[in-house]
Scaffold this active site. Sequence first.
Site, PDB file in Angstrom:
ATOM      1  N   ASP A   1       0.821  -1.214   0.000  1.00  0.00           N
ATOM      2  CA  ASP A   1       0.000   0.000   0.000  1.00  0.00           C
ATOM      3  C   ASP A   1       0.850   1.256   0.000  1.00  0.00           C
ATOM      4  OD1 ASP A   1      -1.919  -2.136   0.926  1.00  0.00           O
ATOM      5  OD2 ASP A   1      -3.221  -0.397   0.648  1.00  0.00           O
TER       6      ASP A   1
ATOM      7  N   LYS B   1      -0.788  -5.386   3.944  1.00  0.00           N
ATOM      8  CA  LYS B   1      -1.812  -5.950   4.823  1.00  0.00           C
ATOM      9  C   LYS B   1      -1.205  -6.600   6.062  1.00  0.00           C
ATOM     10  CE  LYS B   1      -5.270  -5.643   4.656  1.00  0.00           C
ATOM     11  NZ  LYS B   1      -5.894  -4.577   5.468  1.00  0.00           N
TER      12      LYS B   1
HETATM   13  O1  MRU Z   1      -7.205  -3.408   3.360  1.00  0.00           O
HETATM   14  P1  MRU Z   1      -7.086  -3.749   1.906  1.00  0.00           P
HETATM   15  O2  MRU Z   1      -7.845  -4.948   1.513  1.00  0.00           O
HETATM   16  O3  MRU Z   1      -7.358  -2.551   1.039  1.00  0.00           O
HETATM   17  O4  MRU Z   1      -5.541  -4.095   1.735  1.00  0.00           O
HETATM   18  C1  MRU Z   1      -5.053  -4.415   0.458  1.00  0.00           C
HETATM   19  C2  MRU Z   1      -3.640  -4.855   0.495  1.00  0.00           C
HETATM   20  O5  MRU Z   1      -3.025  -4.912   1.526  1.00  0.00           O
HETATM   21  C3  MRU Z   1      -2.981  -5.161  -0.813  1.00  0.00           C
HETATM   22  O6  MRU Z   1      -1.954  -6.061  -0.613  1.00  0.00           O
HETATM   23  C4  MRU Z   1      -2.438  -3.849  -1.366  1.00  0.00           C
HETATM   24  O7  MRU Z   1      -3.433  -2.911  -1.568  1.00  0.00           O
HETATM   25  C5  MRU Z   1      -1.587  -3.893  -2.546  1.00  0.00           C
HETATM   26  S1  MRU Z   1      -2.050  -4.906  -3.895  1.00  0.00           S
HETATM   27  C6  MRU Z   1      -3.100  -4.173  -4.871  1.00  0.00           C
END
Ligand code: MRU
Length: 346
Positions: free
Chosen positions: A236, A247
Amino acid sequence: MRTVFWENNELKMIDQRILPGRFEVRSYHGHKEVAQAITDMVVRGAPAIGAAAAFGLALAGFESAANSTSGLLADLEPAAAVLKSARPTAVNLAWAVDRLMTVAGKMKEERSADQLRQLILDEAQKLADEDVKINKRMAEHGAALINDGDTIIHHCNTGALATVDWGTALGVIRTAHEQGKRIHVFVDETRPRLQGARLTAWELEQYGIPYEIISDNTAGYFLKAGKVQKCFVGSDRTAANGDVANKIGTYMLALAAFDNGVPFYPVVPASTIDLSLAHGDLIPIEERNPQEVLGLEFEGQRVAPQNAKARNIAFDVTPHRLVTAIVTENGVVYPPFDVNLKSIVK
Ligand code: MRU
């Protein structure tokens, strides 16, 4: 179908809260609704929320009654702030909104207010289209790291659902599969919102890629047993030194991979790299409603006692020393990341 798309003057998004039980596409007409949908995780995944926020800003343009471009820009400022604050960790959100605001600011002397509204929408569409192309380029670079017969651990959901289409880490796996490589995926279920068990498993079913869901705490067992050749995850926000926020649970996976000599690859579009942050401890980490942890049920019963308290940290930071290489649309970046990441962010 794309996860986030513009159709008939509306923003449409697949509702990821209810998959895989139900597949529903929801329509959005105002930027506040879009910000709420991002907070509530109707749409989630760093690139997907960036695209959603971009279209949200376009909606804010159509919501504004301003006749002048300066009036329109004045109305867009608070809307941009609302969209950017919907979730804190993914830098793509601010990146997408700032990109559109910059384009609008540059063109305000040369266009009418209506032309500027259309320009913002066109730029949002361009950003969404680019996301798909970027993912496919990352996927080509990343797939070269995968061998025929590899078993891969994947965390959270980084597929088409986390992006506009195709995906980051899951996009790499998908491309390797399409190249004819035989791959097995261990899908971390990804507590507490179960993006792995619900969304990644749903996507892998559709692509025909063999997989098994594992509870998050099983990864170490398979890594130690020598049953896993690679780990692929998303991000992210990636700091200038290569520390990777992703995550919650990614850090523990990276530790176990490192301890067992298994390569660990974040797959990261350049829009996710935040060179303004020297290291990962500066990345804002989202803490969500404890009910997401407390509300889990087992055999039809709520797991936690009624008065239980919980912490629901949504992301963690994996230090760069645990990262083998970072896959980007501009190539695979190896350490030293503080030197090499700079050269791929254009
Ligand atoms: O909380 P989320 O489901 O939005 O978290 C998403 C992630 O952690 C993904 O691994 C991250 O956004 C990168 S991959 C598109």
